[in-house]
Write a protein that holds these residues in place. Sequence first.
Motif, PDB file in Angstrom:
ATOM      1  N   VAL A 122       0.842  -1.192   0.000  1.00 18.12           N
ATOM      2  CA  VAL A 122       0.000   0.000   0.000  1.00 18.12           C
ATOM      3  C   VAL A 122       0.879   1.244   0.000  1.00 18.12           C
ATOM      4  O   VAL A 122       1.809   1.360   0.789  1.00 18.12           O
ATOM      5  CB  VAL A 122      -0.935   0.012   1.227  1.00 18.12           C
ATOM      6  N   ILE A 123       0.576   2.153  -0.887  1.00 19.19           N
ATOM      7  CA  ILE A 123       1.303   3.424  -0.972  1.00 19.19           C
ATOM      8  C   ILE A 123       0.498   4.460  -0.199  1.00 19.19           C
ATOM      9  O   ILE A 123      -0.669   4.690  -0.502  1.00 19.19           O
ATOM     10  CB  ILE A 123       1.461   3.863  -2.433  1.00 19.19           C
ATOM     11  N   THR A 124       1.085   5.059   0.810  1.00 15.58           N
ATOM     12  CA  THR A 124       0.343   5.993   1.653  1.00 15.58           C
ATOM     13  C   THR A 124       0.747   7.447   1.476  1.00 15.58           C
ATOM     14  O   THR A 124       0.172   8.330   2.110  1.00 15.58           O
ATOM     15  CB  THR A 124       0.523   5.613   3.133  1.00 15.58           C
ATOM     16  N   SER A 125       1.730   7.718   0.635  1.00 20.12           N
ATOM     17  CA  SER A 125       2.142   9.106   0.431  1.00 20.12           C
ATOM     18  C   SER A 125       2.664   9.285  -0.987  1.00 20.12           C
ATOM     19  O   SER A 125       2.873   8.313  -1.710  1.00 20.12           O
ATOM     20  CB  SER A 125       3.225   9.500   1.447  1.00 20.12           C
ATOM     21  N   GLY A 126       2.874  10.529  -1.354  1.00 22.75           N
ATOM     22  CA  GLY A 126       3.380  10.813  -2.689  1.00 22.75           C
ATOM     23  C   GLY A 126       2.352  11.548  -3.530  1.00 22.75           C
ATOM     24  O   GLY A 126       1.185  11.685  -3.153  1.00 22.75           O
ATOM     25  N   PRO A 127       2.761  12.049  -4.699  1.00 30.59           N
ATOM     26  CA  PRO A 127       1.871  12.869  -5.535  1.00 30.59           C
ATOM     27  C   PRO A 127       0.621  12.144  -5.996  1.00 30.59           C
ATOM     28  O   PRO A 127      -0.456  12.738  -6.068  1.00 30.59           O
ATOM     29  CB  PRO A 127       2.768  13.257  -6.723  1.00 30.59           C
ATOM     30  N   LEU A 128       0.731  10.854  -6.303  1.00 28.95           N
ATOM     31  CA  LEU A 128      -0.435  10.127  -6.791  1.00 28.95           C
ATOM     32  C   LEU A 128      -1.479   9.959  -5.693  1.00 28.95           C
ATOM     33  O   LEU A 128      -2.680  10.160  -5.913  1.00 28.95           O
ATOM     34  CB  LEU A 128      -0.016   8.766  -7.333  1.00 28.95           C
ATOM     35  N   VAL A 129      -1.041   9.606  -4.497  1.00 31.79           N
ATOM     36  CA  VAL A 129      -1.973   9.460  -3.373  1.00 31.79           C
ATOM     37  C   VAL A 129      -2.622  10.801  -3.045  1.00 31.79           C
ATOM     38  O   VAL A 129      -3.810  10.873  -2.716  1.00 31.79           O
ATOM     39  CB  VAL A 129      -1.257   8.884  -2.140  1.00 31.79           C
ATOM     40  N   VAL A 140     -16.029  10.461  -3.024  1.00 30.86           N
ATOM     41  CA  VAL A 140     -15.701   9.045  -3.204  1.00 30.86           C
ATOM     42  C   VAL A 140     -14.693   8.677  -2.120  1.00 30.86           C
ATOM     43  O   VAL A 140     -13.644   9.323  -2.009  1.00 30.86           O
ATOM     44  CB  VAL A 140     -15.096   8.767  -4.594  1.00 30.86           C
ATOM     45  N   PRO A 141     -14.963   7.678  -1.301  1.00 31.83           N
ATOM     46  CA  PRO A 141     -14.018   7.320  -0.237  1.00 31.83           C
ATOM     47  C   PRO A 141     -12.610   7.070  -0.781  1.00 31.83           C
ATOM     48  O   PRO A 141     -12.447   6.460  -1.838  1.00 31.83           O
ATOM     49  CB  PRO A 141     -14.624   6.038   0.347  1.00 31.83           C
ATOM     50  N   LEU A 142     -11.628   7.560  -0.066  1.00 29.25           N
ATOM     51  CA  LEU A 142     -10.236   7.420  -0.488  1.00 29.25           C
ATOM     52  C   LEU A 142      -9.878   5.961  -0.756  1.00 29.25           C
ATOM     53  O   LEU A 142      -9.240   5.633  -1.757  1.00 29.25           O
ATOM     54  CB  LEU A 142      -9.323   8.007   0.594  1.00 29.25           C
ATOM     55  N   GLU A 143     -10.302   5.067   0.154  1.00 26.54           N
ATOM     56  CA  GLU A 143      -9.964   3.648   0.006  1.00 26.54           C
ATOM     57  C   GLU A 143     -10.562   3.052  -1.269  1.00 26.54           C
ATOM     58  O   GLU A 143      -9.933   2.234  -1.942  1.00 26.54           O
ATOM     59  CB  GLU A 143     -10.466   2.865   1.221  1.00 26.54           C
ATOM     60  N   LEU A 144     -11.781   3.473  -1.605  1.00 28.61           N
ATOM     61  CA  LEU A 144     -12.442   2.958  -2.802  1.00 28.61           C
ATOM     62  C   LEU A 144     -11.756   3.474  -4.053  1.00 28.61           C
ATOM     63  O   LEU A 144     -11.480   2.704  -4.985  1.00 28.61           O
ATOM     64  CB  LEU A 144     -13.919   3.359  -2.799  1.00 28.61           C
ATOM     65  N   ARG A 195     -10.210  -5.098  -1.671  1.00 24.70           N
ATOM     66  CA  ARG A 195      -9.097  -4.178  -1.458  1.00 24.70           C
ATOM     67  C   ARG A 195      -9.545  -2.971  -0.641  1.00 24.70           C
ATOM     68  O   ARG A 195      -8.816  -2.521   0.252  1.00 24.70           O
ATOM     69  CB  ARG A 195      -8.540  -3.717  -2.810  1.00 24.70           C
ATOM     70  N   GLN A 196     -10.736  -2.462  -0.901  1.00 30.04           N
ATOM     71  CA  GLN A 196     -11.256  -1.357  -0.111  1.00 30.04           C
ATOM     72  C   GLN A 196     -11.364  -1.758   1.361  1.00 30.04           C
ATOM     73  O   GLN A 196     -11.020  -0.974   2.254  1.00 30.04           O
ATOM     74  CB  GLN A 196     -12.626  -0.913  -0.626  1.00 30.04           C
ATOM     75  N   ALA A 197     -11.822  -2.982   1.593  1.00 31.37           N
ATOM     76  CA  ALA A 197     -11.932  -3.471   2.967  1.00 31.37           C
ATOM     77  C   ALA A 197     -10.563  -3.546   3.637  1.00 31.37           C
ATOM     78  O   ALA A 197     -10.402  -3.173   4.808  1.00 31.37           O
ATOM     79  CB  ALA A 197     -12.595  -4.848   2.974  1.00 31.37           C
ATOM     80  N   MET A 198      -9.572  -3.999   2.897  1.00 29.73           N
ATOM     81  CA  MET A 198      -8.223  -4.102   3.455  1.00 29.73           C
ATOM     82  C   MET A 198      -7.642  -2.748   3.826  1.00 29.73           C
ATOM     83  O   MET A 198      -6.829  -2.637   4.749  1.00 29.73           O
ATOM     84  CB  MET A 198      -7.286  -4.757   2.429  1.00 29.73           C
ATOM     85  N   LEU A 199      -8.049  -1.705   3.103  1.00 29.02           N
ATOM     86  CA  LEU A 199      -7.449  -0.381   3.277  1.00 29.02           C
ATOM     87  C   LEU A 199      -8.093   0.437   4.398  1.00 29.02           C
ATOM     88  O   LEU A 199      -7.619   1.535   4.696  1.00 29.02           O
ATOM     89  CB  LEU A 199      -7.554   0.406   1.966  1.00 29.02           C
ATOM     90  N   GLN A 200      -9.158  -0.079   5.003  1.00 29.58           N
ATOM     91  CA  GLN A 200      -9.819   0.672   6.066  1.00 29.58           C
ATOM     92  C   GLN A 200      -8.836   1.003   7.189  1.00 29.58           C
ATOM     93  O   GLN A 200      -8.223   0.124   7.764  1.00 29.58           O
ATOM     94  CB  GLN A 200     -11.005  -0.127   6.623  1.00 29.58           C
ATOM     95  N   GLY A 201      -8.692   2.283   7.464  1.00 31.06           N
ATOM     96  CA  GLY A 201      -7.826   2.734   8.547  1.00 31.06           C
ATOM     97  C   GLY A 201      -6.367   2.884   8.179  1.00 31.06           C
ATOM     98  O   GLY A 201      -5.601   3.478   8.935  1.00 31.06           O
ATOM     99  N   VAL A 202      -5.963   2.378   7.003  1.00 26.48           N
ATOM    100  CA  VAL A 202      -4.545   2.441   6.614  1.00 26.48           C
ATOM    101  C   VAL A 202      -4.097   3.885   6.411  1.00 26.48           C
ATOM    102  O   VAL A 202      -3.041   4.298   6.889  1.00 26.48           O
ATOM    103  CB  VAL A 202      -4.293   1.621   5.334  1.00 26.48           C
ATOM    104  N   PHE A 203      -4.901   4.671   5.715  1.00 22.66           N
ATOM    105  CA  PHE A 203      -4.497   6.040   5.400  1.00 22.66           C
ATOM    106  C   PHE A 203      -4.636   6.966   6.602  1.00 22.66           C
ATOM    107  O   PHE A 203      -4.047   8.047   6.622  1.00 22.66           O
ATOM    108  CB  PHE A 203      -5.312   6.570   4.225  1.00 22.66           C
ATOM    109  N   LYS A 235       3.824   6.196   6.225  1.00 19.30           N
ATOM    110  CA  LYS A 235       4.698   5.174   6.792  1.00 19.30           C
ATOM    111  C   LYS A 235       6.152   5.449   6.404  1.00 19.30           C
ATOM    112  O   LYS A 235       6.438   5.964   5.327  1.00 19.30           O
ATOM    113  CB  LYS A 235       4.277   3.788   6.295  1.00 19.30           C
ATOM    114  N   LYS A 236       7.051   5.070   7.263  1.00 14.67           N
ATOM    115  CA  LYS A 236       8.455   5.376   7.024  1.00 14.67           C
ATOM    116  C   LYS A 236       8.996   4.723   5.759  1.00 14.67           C
ATOM    117  O   LYS A 236       9.817   5.281   5.042  1.00 14.67           O
ATOM    118  CB  LYS A 236       9.304   4.939   8.221  1.00 14.67           C
ATOM    119  N   ASN A 237       8.554   3.517   5.480  1.00 14.90           N
ATOM    120  CA  ASN A 237       9.097   2.786   4.339  1.00 14.90           C
ATOM    121  C   ASN A 237       8.284   2.938   3.066  1.00 14.90           C
ATOM    122  O   ASN A 237       8.591   2.291   2.062  1.00 14.90           O
ATOM    123  CB  ASN A 237       9.198   1.290   4.682  1.00 14.90           C
TER     124      ASN A 237
END
Length: 280
Positions: free
Chosen positions: A115-122, A134-138, A238-246, A251-253
């Motif tokens: 999962v990519i949590t930062s950067g221009p695309l996100v 539209v929910p971010l995760e979706l 995938r949307q379900a997996m991403l709940q709470g991730v953002f 993330k450091k890595n």
Amino acid sequence: MSIPSTSARPSRAFGLVAVLVVALWPCASAKAYTLYGFEDEFGIVHLSETRTSERDVLLFEGPADPKLGFVEIKRRIREKGGAAKARRQDWIADAVKPYGAAFQGTGGPHAFGPVITSGPLVDMIRRHGATHRVPLELLYAVVEQESGFQNAAVSPKGAQGLMQLMPDTQATLGVADPFDPEKNIAAGARFLRMMLDRFRDTPLALAAYNAGPEVVARSGGVPPIPETLRYVERVMARQAMLQGVFDQGEKKNAKPVSLTPRTSGGSTPRPGPSSGSPPR
């Protein structure tokens, strides 16, 4: 002795009524638009222009749709006590169970990447998701499924860019350059919002994004097209997996996605299902 004419009385009465109507008109139209909503225990936001549930809280009341972004809507719901206090996470395990270890990025044909949590695309996904509610995760899951985050992707049937917009969809939404990441995501998020508004159901909206809205309307549900069925299942999982991730922040890595520049020789097709009408 002349008798005063009474013919003017009706006109004065009419004038008084007219003044009252004009005076009261702004009051009648001041509340022409209302928006209610609540967030259930699964984190799903429900919106309506009328109060349809005891859980609904008033989010806006005024003369016109204020076009609130999704972030602002969620903020108002939580501020007004419309969010469920108890949150359920057990459904996530059930949603991802059919895919097993493939979801852990093991390199199989159906694996998801990190999962990519930062950067221009996100940042683009976050911004346009908020604009079009539209929910971010979706939206993240759709972009990932459509193109694997490759902005130069072209499907065998002609779908282009990060959200794999078909030429007719590009024309409808006024997209001049489908390989421009910003314009592609803006149009894709807008189109996905249109499908969500039309079908009022996330799986049906995803099926419409993949197979076309008229195909879904004729089917009366998710059409029995193998590609579309896989598409809906994967994006929902995938949307379900991403709940709470953002919500956890950067993330450091995490490494920002490198937006592949468009080459003069065109773009290469990418594997996997894509969106639009019909499946491509």
